[in-house]
Design an enzyme around this catalytic site. Structure first.
Site, PDB file in Angstrom:
ATOM      1  N   GLN A  14      13.281  62.237  37.261  1.00 13.04           N
ATOM      2  CA  GLN A  14      12.331  61.140  37.425  1.00 13.04           C
ATOM      3  C   GLN A  14      11.092  61.593  38.196  1.00 13.04           C
ATOM      4  O   GLN A  14      11.026  61.503  39.417  1.00 13.04           O
ATOM      5  CB  GLN A  14      12.996  59.954  38.136  1.00 13.04           C
ATOM      6  CG  GLN A  14      12.096  58.759  38.146  1.00 13.04           C
ATOM      7  CD  GLN A  14      12.840  57.472  38.370  1.00 13.04           C
ATOM      8  OE1 GLN A  14      14.030  57.447  38.631  1.00 13.04           O
ATOM      9  NE2 GLN A  14      12.121  56.382  38.250  1.00 13.04           N
ATOM     10  N   PHE A  15      10.084  62.053  37.441  1.00 10.32           N
ATOM     11  CA  PHE A  15       8.857  62.532  38.067  1.00 10.32           C
ATOM     12  C   PHE A  15       8.110  61.418  38.781  1.00 10.32           C
ATOM     13  O   PHE A  15       7.315  61.670  39.687  1.00 10.32           O
ATOM     14  CB  PHE A  15       7.948  63.223  37.040  1.00 10.32           C
ATOM     15  CG  PHE A  15       7.200  62.279  36.141  1.00 10.32           C
ATOM     16  CD1 PHE A  15       5.908  61.899  36.464  1.00 10.32           C
ATOM     17  CD2 PHE A  15       7.783  61.780  34.983  1.00 10.32           C
ATOM     18  CE1 PHE A  15       5.203  61.023  35.633  1.00 10.32           C
ATOM     19  CE2 PHE A  15       7.096  60.923  34.156  1.00 10.32           C
ATOM     20  CZ  PHE A  15       5.798  60.538  34.486  1.00 10.32           C
ATOM     21  N   THR A  16       8.386  60.162  38.428  1.00  3.81           N
ATOM     22  CA  THR A  16       7.662  59.048  39.050  1.00  3.81           C
ATOM     23  C   THR A  16       7.976  58.903  40.538  1.00  3.81           C
ATOM     24  O   THR A  16       7.283  58.162  41.242  1.00  3.81           O
ATOM     25  CB  THR A  16       7.928  57.716  38.325  1.00  3.81           C
ATOM     26  OG1 THR A  16       9.324  57.430  38.362  1.00  3.81           O
ATOM     27  CG2 THR A  16       7.448  57.774  36.878  1.00  3.81           C
TER      28      THR A  16
END
Length: 149
Positions: free
Chosen positions: A78-80
């Site tokens: 999850q790069f967010t």
């Protein structure tokens, strides 16, 4: 690296209508890789997450780790987690690692967890995923390998 770690009774991840990973009692880990992260960050996060004492013992005290209870892990990239909204309302992801680097460290994280004898399921890197999380407690812990929080 950053992680949101949730103690779960059940968690699954779906891609294009197909469940690609599911676990019962254990942890759901949302894992973000930051620019400049290395294998040292992976090692720190693996040790910290696998050793988190967030499961109850016989006295109902959070005193046991995932290893102690024989739990499973569902790990979702999850790069967010690197979304920065300090300047405005649209997140900037400039401090997230590039996808190629991030995927290598994400895979390295899961291999290291498996090396501890923990069953690990995963999402599909870079895909749009639907994550079903039955948080137990709720217990949610945020970690950062740079110790920012």
């Amino acid at each position: 690296m950053r992680a949101v770690v949730q103690r779960v009774n059940f968690s699954s991840v779906e891609v294009d209508g197909v469940i690609v990973g599911t676990v019962k009692k254990g942890l759901n880990v949302l894992l973000g890789v930051g620019e400049g992260d290395t294998q040292k960050d992976v090692e720190y996060m693996v040790e910290k997450i696998c050793g988190l004492r967030i499961f109850e013992d016989a006295d109902d005290k959070m005193n046991l780790s995932l290893l102690d209870v024989g739990g499973e892990m569902l790990c979702i990239s999850q790069f967010t987690l690197y979304g920065d909204v300090r300047k405005g309302k649209r997140p900037s992801f400039s401090s997230a690692a590039k996808p190629e680097e991030a995927n290598l460290l994400y895979e390295s994280f899961m291999e290291a967890v498996k090396g501890k004898g923990i069953t690990v399921q995963k999402g599909t890197f870079g895909a749009h995923m639907i994550v079903d999380i039955q948080n137990d407690g709720p217990v949610t812990i945020m970690l950062d390998s740079q110790r920012n929080f």
